[in-house]
Write a protein that holds these residues in place. Structure first.
Motif, PDB file in Angstrom:
ATOM      1  N   ASP A   1      38.834 -19.324  -4.611  1.00 57.27           N
ATOM      2  CA  ASP A   1      39.194 -20.594  -3.998  1.00 57.27           C
ATOM      3  C   ASP A   1      38.173 -21.057  -2.958  1.00 57.27           C
ATOM      4  O   ASP A   1      38.278 -22.162  -2.436  1.00 57.27           O
ATOM      5  N   ILE A   2      37.181 -20.228  -2.669  1.00 60.62           N
ATOM      6  CA  ILE A   2      36.152 -20.565  -1.695  1.00 60.62           C
ATOM      7  C   ILE A   2      34.836 -20.827  -2.410  1.00 60.62           C
ATOM      8  O   ILE A   2      34.468 -20.099  -3.344  1.00 60.62           O
ATOM      9  N   ARG A   3      34.135 -21.855  -1.977  1.00 66.48           N
ATOM     10  CA  ARG A   3      32.821 -22.132  -2.543  1.00 66.48           C
ATOM     11  C   ARG A   3      31.737 -21.436  -1.722  1.00 66.48           C
ATOM     12  O   ARG A   3      31.833 -21.353  -0.494  1.00 66.48           O
ATOM     13  N   PHE A   4      30.721 -20.965  -2.422  1.00 63.11           N
ATOM     14  CA  PHE A   4      29.672 -20.161  -1.800  1.00 63.11           C
ATOM     15  C   PHE A   4      28.305 -20.807  -2.009  1.00 63.11           C
ATOM     16  O   PHE A   4      27.987 -21.264  -3.111  1.00 63.11           O
ATOM     17  N   LEU A   5      27.504 -20.801  -0.937  1.00 61.75           N
ATOM     18  CA  LEU A   5      26.084 -21.117  -1.041  1.00 61.75           C
ATOM     19  C   LEU A   5      25.310 -19.808  -1.007  1.00 61.75           C
ATOM     20  O   LEU A   5      25.438 -19.031  -0.058  1.00 61.75           O
ATOM     21  N   PHE A   6      24.542 -19.531  -2.044  1.00 62.75           N
ATOM     22  CA  PHE A   6      23.673 -18.356  -2.074  1.00 62.75           C
ATOM     23  C   PHE A   6      22.245 -18.835  -1.816  1.00 62.75           C
ATOM     24  O   PHE A   6      21.734 -19.712  -2.522  1.00 62.75           O
ATOM     25  N   VAL A   7      21.602 -18.231  -0.815  1.00 65.73           N
ATOM     26  CA  VAL A   7      20.224 -18.604  -0.463  1.00 65.73           C
ATOM     27  C   VAL A   7      19.352 -17.357  -0.605  1.00 65.73           C
ATOM     28  O   VAL A   7      19.236 -16.562   0.330  1.00 65.73           O
ATOM     29  N   PRO A   8      18.726 -17.138  -1.771  1.00 62.58           N
ATOM     30  CA  PRO A   8      17.891 -15.948  -1.954  1.00 62.58           C
ATOM     31  C   PRO A   8      16.655 -16.004  -1.060  1.00 62.58           C
ATOM     32  O   PRO A   8      16.090 -17.074  -0.818  1.00 62.58           O
ATOM     33  N   HIS A   9      16.224 -14.838  -0.604  1.00 62.29           N
ATOM     34  CA  HIS A   9      14.991 -14.782   0.181  1.00 62.29           C
ATOM     35  C   HIS A   9      13.777 -14.973  -0.715  1.00 62.29           C
ATOM     36  O   HIS A   9      12.778 -15.567  -0.289  1.00 62.29           O
ATOM     37  N   GLU A  10      13.850 -14.473  -1.942  1.00 62.05           N
ATOM     38  CA  GLU A  10      12.767 -14.635  -2.904  1.00 62.05           C
ATOM     39  C   GLU A  10      13.192 -15.642  -3.970  1.00 62.05           C
ATOM     40  O   GLU A  10      14.274 -15.515  -4.552  1.00 62.05           O
ATOM     41  N   ILE A  11      12.355 -16.623  -4.209  1.00 58.70           N
ATOM     42  CA  ILE A  11      12.658 -17.659  -5.200  1.00 58.70           C
ATOM     43  C   ILE A  11      11.915 -17.317  -6.483  1.00 58.70           C
ATOM     44  O   ILE A  11      10.718 -17.597  -6.635  1.00 58.70           O
ATOM     45  N   ASN A  12      12.627 -16.662  -7.405  1.00 58.42           N
ATOM     46  CA  ASN A  12      11.994 -16.315  -8.673  1.00 58.42           C
ATOM     47  C   ASN A  12      13.057 -16.149  -9.755  1.00 58.42           C
ATOM     48  O   ASN A  12      14.239 -15.917  -9.459  1.00 58.42           O
ATOM     49  N   PRO A  13      12.674 -16.289 -11.031  1.00 58.69           N
ATOM     50  CA  PRO A  13      13.638 -16.230 -12.135  1.00 58.69           C
ATOM     51  C   PRO A  13      14.416 -14.918 -12.206  1.00 58.69           C
ATOM     52  O   PRO A  13      15.590 -14.916 -12.586  1.00 58.69           O
ATOM     53  N   GLU A  14      13.786 -13.809 -11.839  1.00 63.74           N
ATOM     54  CA  GLU A  14      14.467 -12.523 -11.894  1.00 63.74           C
ATOM     55  C   GLU A  14      15.645 -12.493 -10.924  1.00 63.74           C
ATOM     56  O   GLU A  14      16.729 -12.024 -11.256  1.00 63.74           O
ATOM     57  N   GLU A  15      15.424 -13.007  -9.728  1.00 62.31           N
ATOM     58  CA  GLU A  15      16.496 -13.045  -8.741  1.00 62.31           C
ATOM     59  C   GLU A  15      17.631 -13.952  -9.222  1.00 62.31           C
ATOM     60  O   GLU A  15      18.812 -13.632  -9.063  1.00 62.31           O
ATOM     61  N   PHE A  16      17.288 -15.068  -9.815  1.00 59.84           N
ATOM     62  CA  PHE A  16      18.313 -15.988 -10.328  1.00 59.84           C
ATOM     63  C   PHE A  16      19.137 -15.334 -11.435  1.00 59.84           C
ATOM     64  O   PHE A  16      20.365 -15.515 -11.512  1.00 59.84           O
ATOM     65  N   ALA A  17      18.480 -14.558 -12.280  1.00 59.73           N
ATOM     66  CA  ALA A  17      19.191 -13.872 -13.363  1.00 59.73           C
ATOM     67  C   ALA A  17      20.176 -12.853 -12.798  1.00 59.73           C
ATOM     68  O   ALA A  17      21.304 -12.715 -13.291  1.00 59.73           O
ATOM     69  N   HIS A  18      19.786 -12.142 -11.745  1.00 63.52           N
ATOM     70  CA  HIS A  18      20.686 -11.179 -11.108  1.00 63.52           C
ATOM     71  C   HIS A  18      21.925 -11.874 -10.554  1.00 63.52           C
ATOM     72  O   HIS A  18      23.047 -11.355 -10.641  1.00 63.52           O
ATOM     73  N   ILE A  19      21.730 -13.049  -9.979  1.00 64.57           N
ATOM     74  CA  ILE A  19      22.867 -13.796  -9.421  1.00 64.57           C
ATOM     75  C   ILE A  19      23.831 -14.196 -10.533  1.00 64.57           C
ATOM     76  O   ILE A  19      25.054 -14.031 -10.417  1.00 64.57           O
ATOM     77  N   ARG A  20      23.303 -14.696 -11.626  1.00 71.32           N
ATOM     78  CA  ARG A  20      24.160 -15.099 -12.757  1.00 71.32           C
ATOM     79  C   ARG A  20      24.965 -13.909 -13.286  1.00 71.32           C
ATOM     80  O   ARG A  20      26.130 -14.055 -13.659  1.00 71.32           O
TER      81      ARG A  20
END
Length: 420
Positions: free
Chosen positions: A263-282
């Motif tokens: 019920d809560i919305r989250f903002l995730f702000v990775p320290h490293e901006i790269n496709p690998e990090e995005f895949a881990h989040i997904r």
């Protein structure tokens, strides 16, 4: 073999390896190592060209390792520019800082990578820049630069230092670091313990001055700023922000929290901006995930629980949209800034590695901040706050008082480093 000889040997070898790395990397590579290697190519030539013949101009050189350390320098630079006519040169070691600042904000005249710390580079850099003052942030001990600055009689300052008994100065191999320390004209430290430790090393050119990060964060919080995508995503509801997610442990904690509180919305702000990090989040988040760069003010976020901020430089401003926060890096020695969240009066959690900073322990003592070691502990912390309006109000009021007591370091530091 002396420590200084070994140091110069390692730096020299690194210089050669970076040249090879830059030549072999694919032209589209954006890794930090490749960006740094490319940034070192022909660097001194670019610095000489850009600086030109600037003799007669009062010049102050600020060095920050990365973007986080630059947050300490930013308020100093702005105040210095307001109070005197000067040229400001900023250098970075990390691409994270350089890439964010390379287009030069209005209050900065020149932005460069720092050439690697060889004796030849240090001399060439100082010949090109000709600084009248040099200001280093937090924990910078580049031996050849400091030795050359001292030899030239250039006043040199270290700002926001935290000196503890486990630091290299006190080790059997610490002679090289003690010589670096001796090159500083004055050291601004964050607490009395640091001043006492420096005195034990024979350094009495010390002032306990507080942290300019408070001034920088407070200024950002007061400055009007908005993001249409984030506002659309928040929709007037409660938002949890996970700032500077730095490793898999950080992600595990905040993803588990998001998965338990749909019920809560989250903002995730990775320290490293790269496709690998995005895949881990997904992979880690069970709810819908969207990326800021793929959204606009009209995006339908009805099926999205997590919005990933896939660009750098806005975190300190984004905290204004949150009601609770987690700050990453606390499972390494490099916990990121908890001050940026605190100035908005929100409770903040972080990992257990807090000994290198003063503020996290102070926040813990005031029950504004909370160390969390695993997913269960962050869940317990959040559950106690989630609908506790009275406690959230207390945190806000306590944080306001804490910030008020800690602003003002910028003025005191600038008074010492500016020309008279």
């Amino acid at each position: 073999m002396t420590a200084k000889f070994l140091y110069n040997t390692v730096i020299g070898a690194s210089n050669l390896l970076l040249g090879v790395r830059a030549r072999l990397a694919g032209k589209d590579s954006r890794s930090k190592t490749v960006l740094f290697a490319r940034g070192q190519r022909d660097l001194l030539s670019r610095i000489r060209t850009e600086m030109g013949d600037g003799r007669g101009r009062y010049t102050v050189w600020f060095h920050a390792a990365s973007l986080g350390e630059f947050a300490v320098a930013r308020p100093l630079i702005k105040r210095l520019k307001e109070e005197c006519e000067c040229v400001v040169v900023v250098t970075f070691f990390s691409p994270t800082g350089y890439e964010a600042l390379k287009r030069r904000p209005a209050f900065i005249d020149h932005v460069f990578y720092l050439p690697l710390d060889t004796r030849k580079n240090a001399r060439a850099f100082l010949d090109a820049v000709r600084p009248d003052r040099a200001v280093f942030m937090i924990s910078e001990y580049w031996c050849n630069y400091l030795e050359e600055l001292k030899g030239r009689g250039i006043p040199t300052y270290l700002v926001s230092a935290l000196i503890h008994r486990q630091a290299p100065f006190f080790k059997w191999y610490g002679g090289i670091y003690r010589r670096c320390l001796a090159a500083y004209t004055h050291v601004f430290v964050l607490d009395e313990a640091s001043r006492g430790n420096l005195r034990a090393l024979g350094c009495d050119r010390v002032t306990v001055c507080g942290d300019p990060l408070f001034d920088n964060a407070a200024l950002i919080a007061r400055t009007p700023w908005s993001d249409a995508v984030v506002e659309r995503f928040a929709g007037g509801g409660d938002v949890f922000i996970a700032g500077s997610i730095s490793d898999r442990t950080d992600l595990e904690l905040v993803a588990s929290l998001a998965n338990r509180h749909r019920d809560i919305r989250f903002l995730f702000v990775p320290h490293e901006i790269n496709p690998e990090e995005f895949a881990h989040i997904r992979e880690a988040v069970e709810g819908g995930v969207a990326f800021h760069s793929a959204c606009d003010a009209g995006t339908d976020f009805s099926g999205v629980q997590v919005l990933v901020i896939d660009f750098v430089g806005a975190l300190a401003s984004l905290y204004r949209y949150a009601r609770w926060a987690y700050v990453g890096g606390g499972f390494t020695p490099l916990l990121h800034s908890v001050i940026e969240a605190t100035v908005y009066g929100i409770p903040v959690s972080f990992g257990p590695e807090i000994h290198r900073k003063v503020t996290p322990q102070q926040l813990t003592d005031l029950h504004i901040g909370q160390v969390v070691k695993n997913s269960e502990e962050i869940q317990q912390w959040f559950a106690a706050l989630k609908r506790n309006e009275a406690e959230l109000a207390r945190v806000k009021e306590t944080a306001a008082g804490y910030v008020s007591k800690n602003v003002g370091a910028t003025e005191r530091i600038v008074a010492m480093i500016k020309p008279y």
